[in-house]
Design an enzyme around this catalytic site. Structure first.
Site, PDB file in Angstrom:
ATOM      1  N   ILE A 290     -13.481  -5.169 -16.190  1.00  0.00           N
ATOM      2  CA  ILE A 290     -14.076  -3.840 -16.088  1.00  0.00           C
ATOM      3  C   ILE A 290     -15.363  -3.801 -16.904  1.00  0.00           C
ATOM      4  O   ILE A 290     -15.340  -4.035 -18.112  1.00  0.00           O
ATOM      5  CB  ILE A 290     -13.085  -2.769 -16.575  1.00  0.00           C
TER       6      ILE A 290
ATOM      7  N   LYS B  39      -8.702 -15.347  -4.133  1.00  0.00           N
ATOM      8  CA  LYS B  39      -8.418 -16.779  -4.016  1.00  0.00           C
ATOM      9  C   LYS B  39      -9.688 -17.585  -3.776  1.00  0.00           C
ATOM     10  O   LYS B  39      -9.742 -18.779  -4.090  1.00  0.00           O
ATOM     11  CB  LYS B  39      -7.428 -17.021  -2.864  1.00  0.00           C
TER      12      LYS B  39
ATOM     13  N   GLU C  25       6.533   7.960  -9.570  1.00  0.00           N
ATOM     14  CA  GLU C  25       5.138   7.566  -9.393  1.00  0.00           C
ATOM     15  C   GLU C  25       4.435   8.446  -8.371  1.00  0.00           C
ATOM     16  O   GLU C  25       3.264   8.812  -8.553  1.00  0.00           O
ATOM     17  CB  GLU C  25       5.056   6.108  -8.938  1.00  0.00           C
TER      18      GLU C  25
ATOM     19  N   GLY D 177       0.773  -1.229   0.000  1.00  0.00           N
ATOM     20  CA  GLY D 177       0.000   0.000   0.000  1.00  0.00           C
ATOM     21  C   GLY D 177       0.807   1.282   0.000  1.00  0.00           C
ATOM     22  O   GLY D 177       0.313   2.315   0.457  1.00  0.00           O
TER      23      GLY D 177
ATOM     24  N   ASP E  15      -2.121  -3.620 -19.139  1.00  0.00           N
ATOM     25  CA  ASP E  15      -1.295  -2.437 -19.437  1.00  0.00           C
ATOM     26  C   ASP E  15      -1.553  -1.908 -20.851  1.00  0.00           C
ATOM     27  O   ASP E  15      -0.626  -1.636 -21.604  1.00  0.00           O
ATOM     28  CB  ASP E  15       0.194  -2.776 -19.278  1.00  0.00           C
TER      29      ASP E  15
ATOM     30  N   LEU F  43      -2.681  -6.403  -8.123  1.00  0.00           N
ATOM     31  CA  LEU F  43      -2.001  -7.387  -8.962  1.00  0.00           C
ATOM     32  C   LEU F  43      -2.911  -8.502  -9.455  1.00  0.00           C
ATOM     33  O   LEU F  43      -2.433  -9.556  -9.867  1.00  0.00           O
ATOM     34  CB  LEU F  43      -0.820  -7.992  -8.185  1.00  0.00           C
ATOM     35  N   LYS F  44      -4.215  -8.280  -9.409  1.00  0.00           N
ATOM     36  CA  LYS F  44      -5.154  -9.299  -9.858  1.00  0.00           C
ATOM     37  C   LYS F  44      -5.837  -8.868 -11.152  1.00  0.00           C
ATOM     38  O   LYS F  44      -5.985  -7.672 -11.411  1.00  0.00           O
ATOM     39  CB  LYS F  44      -6.218  -9.561  -8.784  1.00  0.00           C
TER      40      LYS F  44
ATOM     41  N   HIS G  34       1.822   2.013 -14.001  1.00  0.00           N
ATOM     42  CA  HIS G  34       2.747   0.923 -14.315  1.00  0.00           C
ATOM     43  C   HIS G  34       4.178   1.448 -14.187  1.00  0.00           C
ATOM     44  O   HIS G  34       4.478   2.558 -14.645  1.00  0.00           O
ATOM     45  CB  HIS G  34       2.497   0.429 -15.746  1.00  0.00           C
TER      46      HIS G  34
ATOM     47  N   ASN H   1      -4.723   3.108 -13.663  1.00  0.00           N
ATOM     48  CA  ASN H   1      -3.616   2.277 -13.168  1.00  0.00           C
ATOM     49  C   ASN H   1      -2.304   3.027 -13.361  1.00  0.00           C
ATOM     50  O   ASN H   1      -2.201   3.928 -14.200  1.00  0.00           O
ATOM     51  CB  ASN H   1      -3.575   0.951 -13.934  1.00  0.00           C
TER      52      ASN H   1
END
Length: 209
Positions: free
Chosen positions: A91, A57, A173, A9, A144, A86-87, A103, A101
């Site tokens: 959308i 999961k 970032e 985070g 991406d 990361l999943k 990257h 996002n």
């Protein structure tokens, strides 16, 4: 905004600080984690933010995605911000160009499925690239791939390791993501196909002569 996380985070923490400082005109109404092991939940708790776990999961990708956007609709979320998420996320049409996002490389280089975290910086160094950076983009249902809003470039130094390069990119970032989100909050973004146009800030007015 709803902020989606999977790990520690650090990006969420940066956004919380920018909002608190008045540098980002937005409100984080929910933090959604893809696992109960996401350390970033501590940042949400410490900031007094509402949070939720949608465990990838335990659910299919489509069901997990459905639950995320169902929550966002109930809360009238205008923008979904992926912050180290990361999943795979499906959308729906009503959130097209409403999911953002960041990257840790210059898309379309060193991106796509499998390119995340340290793996990106290892690939940059292995290729011998002289420049890297970060890309803020609208997310779509390809890895991406969506329209690029903002990119910031950093040098790749001869003695860089994946860790030193990652640290330099992360500093970029921390500047680029809040800036791009500020443009969206100020209604200065126009998406034209794959291209994004950034409109100038509102004028203070022109004095008549």
């Amino acid at each position: 905004m709803a902020v989606l996380i999977s790990g520690g985070g650090t990006t969420l923490k940066n956004l919380i600080e920018k909002v608190a400082a008045g540098e980002l005109p937005a409100e984080i109404v929910k933090v959604i984690a893809s696992t109960d092991q996401a350390g970033g939940l501590d940042h949400a708790r410490n900031a007094g933010l509402a949070w939720e776990i949608v465990d990838w999961k335990q659910l299919s990708v489509s069901e997990a995605s459905r639950r995320v956007f169902e929550t966002c609709r109930v809360l009238r979320v205008q923008l979904v911000v992926l912050a180290g998420f990361l999943k795979q996320l499906v959308i729906p049409p009503d959130f097209e160009n409403r999911v953002v996002n960041i990257h840790p490389a210059l898309i379309p280089a060193f991106c796509g499925k499998g390119f995340y975290g340290r793996k990106v910086h290892e690939a940059v160094l292995a290729y011998g690239a002289k420049l890297s950076g970060c890309t803020v983009h609208f997310a779509d249902n390809e890895y991406d791939h969506g329209p690029i809003i903002l990119q910031e470039v950093v040098p790749v130094l001869d003695d860089d390791t994946p860790e030193t390069l990652a640290a330099r990119v992360f500093q970029a970032e921390c500047r680029a993501y809040p800036e791009a989100l500020r443009w969206i909050a100020e209604n200065r973004i126009r998406v034209e196909g794959q291209r994004v146009r950034v409109l100038p800030p509102p004028s203070a007015g022109v004095e008549e002569v």
